[in-house]
Design a protein around this motif. Sequence first.
Motif, PDB file in Angstrom:
ATOM      1  N   PHE A 214    -159.053  -8.840 -49.721  1.00 49.92           N
ATOM      2  CA  PHE A 214    -160.129  -9.742 -50.105  1.00 49.92           C
ATOM      3  C   PHE A 214    -159.614 -11.097 -50.586  1.00 49.92           C
ATOM      4  O   PHE A 214    -160.378 -12.051 -50.686  1.00 49.92           O
ATOM      5  CB  PHE A 214    -160.992  -9.101 -51.188  1.00 49.92           C
ATOM      6  N   VAL A 215    -158.322 -11.169 -50.870  1.00 47.99           N
ATOM      7  CA  VAL A 215    -157.756 -12.420 -51.378  1.00 47.99           C
ATOM      8  C   VAL A 215    -156.569 -12.937 -50.569  1.00 47.99           C
ATOM      9  O   VAL A 215    -155.980 -13.951 -50.925  1.00 47.99           O
ATOM     10  CB  VAL A 215    -157.341 -12.279 -52.860  1.00 47.99           C
ATOM     11  N   THR A 216    -156.201 -12.245 -49.483  1.00 48.69           N
ATOM     12  CA  THR A 216    -155.090 -12.695 -48.659  1.00 48.69           C
ATOM     13  C   THR A 216    -155.428 -12.610 -47.176  1.00 48.69           C
ATOM     14  O   THR A 216    -156.304 -11.850 -46.778  1.00 48.69           O
ATOM     15  CB  THR A 216    -153.805 -11.874 -48.907  1.00 48.69           C
ATOM     16  N   TRP A 217    -154.714 -13.385 -46.379  1.00 48.74           N
ATOM     17  CA  TRP A 217    -154.816 -13.279 -44.940  1.00 48.74           C
ATOM     18  C   TRP A 217    -154.045 -12.043 -44.493  1.00 48.74           C
ATOM     19  O   TRP A 217    -153.436 -11.348 -45.297  1.00 48.74           O
ATOM     20  CB  TRP A 217    -154.237 -14.529 -44.270  1.00 48.74           C
TER      21      TRP A 217
ATOM     22  N   GLN B  96    -151.156  -4.712 -53.992  1.00 46.48           N
ATOM     23  CA  GLN B  96    -152.202  -3.733 -54.249  1.00 46.48           C
ATOM     24  C   GLN B  96    -152.409  -2.782 -53.069  1.00 46.48           C
ATOM     25  O   GLN B  96    -152.946  -1.684 -53.241  1.00 46.48           O
ATOM     26  CB  GLN B  96    -153.509  -4.452 -54.574  1.00 46.48           C
ATOM     27  N   VAL B  97    -151.978  -3.190 -51.888  1.00 46.98           N
ATOM     28  CA  VAL B  97    -152.081  -2.346 -50.706  1.00 46.98           C
ATOM     29  C   VAL B  97    -150.875  -1.429 -50.654  1.00 46.98           C
ATOM     30  O   VAL B  97    -149.743  -1.858 -50.848  1.00 46.98           O
ATOM     31  CB  VAL B  97    -152.148  -3.181 -49.415  1.00 46.98           C
ATOM     32  N   GLN B  98    -151.129  -0.178 -50.389  1.00 53.86           N
ATOM     33  CA  GLN B  98    -150.064   0.806 -50.320  1.00 53.86           C
ATOM     34  C   GLN B  98    -150.252   1.707 -49.115  1.00 53.86           C
ATOM     35  O   GLN B  98    -151.371   2.109 -48.796  1.00 53.86           O
ATOM     36  CB  GLN B  98    -150.035   1.648 -51.597  1.00 53.86           C
ATOM     37  N   LEU B  99    -149.153   2.026 -48.440  1.00 54.73           N
ATOM     38  CA  LEU B  99    -149.159   2.956 -47.325  1.00 54.73           C
ATOM     39  C   LEU B  99    -148.353   4.175 -47.740  1.00 54.73           C
ATOM     40  O   LEU B  99    -147.195   4.050 -48.127  1.00 54.73           O
ATOM     41  CB  LEU B  99    -148.537   2.331 -46.078  1.00 54.73           C
ATOM     42  N   VAL B 100    -148.962   5.330 -47.661  1.00 55.30           N
ATOM     43  CA  VAL B 100    -148.315   6.566 -48.063  1.00 55.30           C
ATOM     44  C   VAL B 100    -148.150   7.476 -46.859  1.00 55.30           C
ATOM     45  O   VAL B 100    -149.141   7.883 -46.242  1.00 55.30           O
ATOM     46  CB  VAL B 100    -149.107   7.290 -49.165  1.00 55.30           C
ATOM     47  N   GLU B 101    -146.908   7.806 -46.540  1.00 57.18           N
ATOM     48  CA  GLU B 101    -146.596   8.643 -45.389  1.00 57.18           C
ATOM     49  C   GLU B 101    -146.370  10.087 -45.801  1.00 57.18           C
ATOM     50  O   GLU B 101    -145.948  10.370 -46.922  1.00 57.18           O
ATOM     51  CB  GLU B 101    -145.341   8.118 -44.688  1.00 57.18           C
ATOM     52  N   SER B 102    -146.611  10.982 -44.863  1.00 50.78           N
ATOM     53  CA  SER B 102    -146.367  12.396 -45.089  1.00 50.78           C
ATOM     54  C   SER B 102    -146.154  13.082 -43.749  1.00 50.78           C
ATOM     55  O   SER B 102    -146.522  12.551 -42.704  1.00 50.78           O
ATOM     56  CB  SER B 102    -147.534  13.054 -45.837  1.00 50.78           C
TER      57      SER B 102
ATOM     58  N   ALA C 194    -151.601   6.955 -44.770  1.00 47.14           N
ATOM     59  CA  ALA C 194    -152.885   6.482 -45.266  1.00 47.14           C
ATOM     60  C   ALA C 194    -152.729   5.191 -46.055  1.00 47.14           C
ATOM     61  O   ALA C 194    -151.862   5.083 -46.919  1.00 47.14           O
ATOM     62  CB  ALA C 194    -153.530   7.552 -46.143  1.00 47.14           C
ATOM     63  N   ALA C 195    -153.575   4.231 -45.744  1.00 47.78           N
ATOM     64  CA  ALA C 195    -153.571   2.957 -46.450  1.00 47.78           C
ATOM     65  C   ALA C 195    -154.616   2.977 -47.559  1.00 47.78           C
ATOM     66  O   ALA C 195    -155.700   3.541 -47.399  1.00 47.78           O
ATOM     67  CB  ALA C 195    -153.862   1.812 -45.486  1.00 47.78           C
ATOM     68  N   SER C 196    -154.278   2.369 -48.664  1.00 49.49           N
ATOM     69  CA  SER C 196    -155.219   2.301 -49.772  1.00 49.49           C
ATOM     70  C   SER C 196    -155.069   0.967 -50.489  1.00 49.49           C
ATOM     71  O   SER C 196    -154.068   0.272 -50.336  1.00 49.49           O
ATOM     72  CB  SER C 196    -154.996   3.456 -50.752  1.00 49.49           C
ATOM     73  N   GLY C 197    -156.054   0.630 -51.292  1.00 51.86           N
ATOM     74  CA  GLY C 197    -156.037  -0.616 -52.024  1.00 51.86           C
ATOM     75  C   GLY C 197    -157.247  -1.468 -51.699  1.00 51.86           C
ATOM     76  O   GLY C 197    -158.225  -0.998 -51.127  1.00 51.86           O
ATOM     77  N   SER C 198    -157.171  -2.727 -52.076  1.00 53.15           N
ATOM     78  CA  SER C 198    -158.280  -3.654 -51.828  1.00 53.15           C
ATOM     79  C   SER C 198    -158.228  -4.169 -50.401  1.00 53.15           C
ATOM     80  O   SER C 198    -157.916  -5.334 -50.144  1.00 53.15           O
ATOM     81  CB  SER C 198    -158.226  -4.806 -52.829  1.00 53.15           C
TER      82      SER C 198
END
Length: 120
Positions: free
Chosen positions: A102-105, A1-7, A23-27
């Motif tokens: 929220f659900v992983t280390w 669910q975590v995504q890093l988008v580069e530009s 930019a990082a996005s997700g939970s």
Amino acid sequence: QVQLVESGGGLVQAGGFLGLSCAASGSIQSISTMGWYRQAPGKQRELVATITSGGSSNYADAVKGRFTISRDNAKKTVYLQMNSLKPEDSAVYYCSASVKTFVTWFRDYWGQGTQVTVSS
């Protein structure tokens, strides 16, 4: 669910400058260290720079004095300002982040990579 988008990648002449962002996005619950790595064809991926959540940075010798890493915690974004670019800086640049959801280390996530080409 975590995504890093580069530009920000592209083609520049030697001596020029370029700025990358990721930019990082997700939970995301927390992000510790973020960094930039690069890989040229036929070579190993190498560390370019890292920055902690508190703003402490570290650079590879090859880029010291020319590159600057920074981050905006509110925007969950890491930046790499590249100045005085050299042809040997040409590579695919990847951003990374150690993320706690929220659900992983904490675990490392990687961006898709952005091409930086410096012409001579």
